[in-house]
Design a protein around this motif. Structure first.
Motif: not given
Length: 590
Positions: A17-20, A195-198, A200-205, A251-259
């Motif tokens: 969900g965070a990547r989406a 949290g360093t794992g997510p 490092a994902h290029p899309d999230i970064a 979308h940014a708020a939901e991304m952080e919740r997923g992370v």
């Protein structure tokens, strides 16, 4: 499905969900780029069609004349927005950086934790004077990233160096290091380091960089002190940045919740049971830290002194709380275990640096030590802070009484050798035969003075105005540039604008009635110290306290409030008689 399988599936859903959501944020950026390029693309088509003879006629010529300048204007605006977003400095939390040489055991613990979690280790560690911990991206060029060799040693110890996005910085609340034990701190930091794992994902970064760049651009375009032309240009750029930020906010708020959900699920594999116990310590540390700042540190800051060992003080405050509160009795037994501050090579120097930063954040004090802003150690606090504060308040009270031409009390000589407590008691207890003196204009609410006598209302208003003038003068002195920066001071980059300080005020402006009660209490304490040998003291939970015969005078505040609100000095006079304090005797002021 087993419980572990459900948890793994939940963590996977959080990461997906965070990547989406990150892709949704990036689609906002792509749409903005498409909108900026659309007029240029149309203009290129029209110009190419005209040069090849496929789009002849006056109508197409008019379209070319109109669309070509419009496309150039849109491209210039898009380039301006992109330039501001790229060059704007994203906000960074004020922290005290901790080098690996200053805390090798702490870095070793964090690396081991990252290896157990299977995630990249943070690129660096910093401390903040607050009860919280988080990861912070500081890869922007304006933030001055660490040298490559240091980054590789910290984040990729024992592995071959490779190019890639820098890991975020781990920010740890300094009270946790002093109050928590090593095992508790490791358990508490597990979800944060995970949290360093997510990250490092290029899309999230990329999505995070885009949102932080927009936020920084909005701050840049909102800065004052610009000319009319620059203000108009930056207003347009700010409008576009706000529009993009609004479109990507959800979308940014939901991304952080997923992370966060993915990190929490991953961290359950490390010290999960101990983390439940550590969470209890978080609430206790927060309560003790808040009490220490508001009751102990704030009076010192207002006197131009900053306690140099705040983190050690929070341990003393929480130990005192465990002694008084039966619910906290079990926490005192933890003190026999190794504290997390032992992971630092020089905990005293780190404590001093975070204490200075806390004074700057919560009070707006200067960034450097000077004649009007010097450190104070806990052993000197009663004499250097409490005694000076009481005598300064008593002197201010008598200056105001002199300005109001208040006569001496009947019980004291007509020409006393110095200020007396009897003068204050007689003035506040007297029934005025005339209307009270005009109340000066102050910023406090009108109902703040409603409930007391006319004399107490006048005194409270005068004290409020006098303190406002003194604080304004102190702020003007603090604004004068100081000398070279101390090596122990934190990075001043996030705190360049002194007008924004304090960032986190501890208390709202004090009420006039509260100020008057504090000044009368100070006068009583001065009389007690000068007549019966009472001493100033420090209570870790309540701040400055009066010690009469070695015991705290806990029954004094109600008597003072009765005098201020009702004009009845009988309770306070009885208290003075029981303690052997003579109000007609002169007291020593500053």
């Amino acid at each position: 499905m087993t419980v572990s399988g459900v948890e793994a599936e939940t963590g996977a859903r959080g990461a997906q969900g965070a990547r989406a959501r990150a892709l949704a944020v990036l689609r906002v950026r792509s749409r903005a780029l498409a909108v900026a390029l659309l007029p240029a693309a149309a203009a290129v088509i029209l110009l190419a069609g005209g040069s090849t003879g496929h789009l002849p006629g006056p109508g197409w010529d008019l379209a070319r004349r109109v669309l070509t300048p419009l496309a150039v204007l849109v491209l210039l605006l898009a380039a301006g927005v992109a330039l501001v977003v790229a060059r704007a400095r994203p906000a960074v939390s004020p922290t005290v950086p901790i080098a690996e040489e200053a805390a090798p055991d702490l870095y070793r613990m964090v690396r081991d934790l990252a290896d157990r979690l299977g995630v990249p280790a943070p690129s660096a560690i910093a401390l903040t004077p607050d009860c919280d911990s988080w990861l912070e991206d500081r890869t922007h060029p304006a933030h001055g990233p660490p040298p490559p060799e240091e980054h590789d040693d910290i984040a990729h110890a024992g592995r071959a160096a490779r190019r890639g996005p820098a890991a975020p910085v781990l920010v740890i609340g300094s009270p946790f290091l002093w109050w928590m034990r090593v095992a508790e701190l490791r358990a508490l930091l597990a979800p944060v380091v995970a949290g360093t794992g997510p990250s490092a994902h290029p899309d999230i970064a990329a999505a995070r960089r885009f949102v932080r760049g927009l936020d920084a651009a909005v701050a840049v375009t909102s800065a004052p002190d610009r000319g009319p032309v620059s203000r108009a240009v930056f207003a347009g750029i700010g409008w576009v940045a706000r529009l993009l930020l609004h479109g990507s906010r959800v979308h940014a708020a939901e991304m952080e919740r997923g992370v966060a959900a993915a990190a929490a699920e991953r961290a359950k594999a490390v010290d999960y049971g101990l983390r439940i116990v550590a969470q209890e310590q978080v609430g206790l540390a927060y309560a003790g830290w808040d009490r220490l700042l508001t009751r102990v540190a704030l009076p010192a800051w207002r006197m131009g002194r900053w306690p140099a060992r705040l983190n050690a003080g929070v341990v003393a405050a929480l130990t005192e709380l465990s002694r008084r509160d039966r619910l906290a009795e079990g926490f005192a037994s933890r003190l026999g275990e190794r504290p997390a501050c032992d992971l630092l090579e020089e905990p005293g120097a780190v404590d001093e640096a975070t204490s200075l930063l806390a004074a700057r954040l919560f009070h707006g004090g200067p960034a450097e030590t000077g004649p009007a802003w010097s450190p104070v150690h806990w052993g000197d606090y009663p004499e250097e802070v409490v005694d000076r504060k009481w005598r300064a308040d008593a002197a201010r009270l008598h200056r105001i009484l002199d300005a109001l031409r208040v006569p001496p009390a009947d019980e004291e000589p007509q020409a006393p050798d110095g200020p007396t407590l009897a003068r204050v008691l007689t003035h506040l207890a007297a029934s005025p035969g005339l209307p009270p003196a005009p109340v000066p204009a102050v910023s406090s609410e009108e109902d703040d003075l409603a409930g007391g006598t006319p004399h107490s209302a006048v005194l409270a208003a005068r004290i409020t105005a006098e303190l406002a003038r003194e604080e304004a003068a102190a702020a003007a002195v603090a604004a004068i540039p100081a000398g070279p920066q101390s090596t122990a001071a934190p990075d001043p980059g996030p705190l360049r604008d002194d007008r924004a300080l304090p960032l986190f005020p501890l208390q709202p402006p004090r009420a006039g009635r509260e100020l008057l009660a504090d000044h009368i209490t100070a006068m009583v304490c001065c009389a007690a110290m000068d007549t019966v040998g009472a001493t100033p003291g420090l209570d870790w939970l309540d701040g400055p306290t009066l010690l009469v015969g070695g015991a705290r005078a806990t029954d004094l505040p109600p008597q003072v409030l009765t005098l201020v609100e009702d004009g009845d000095p009988s309770g306070l006079r009885k208290w003075l008689t029981r303690q052997g304090i003579r109000p007609e005797k002169p007291v020593r002021l500053v």
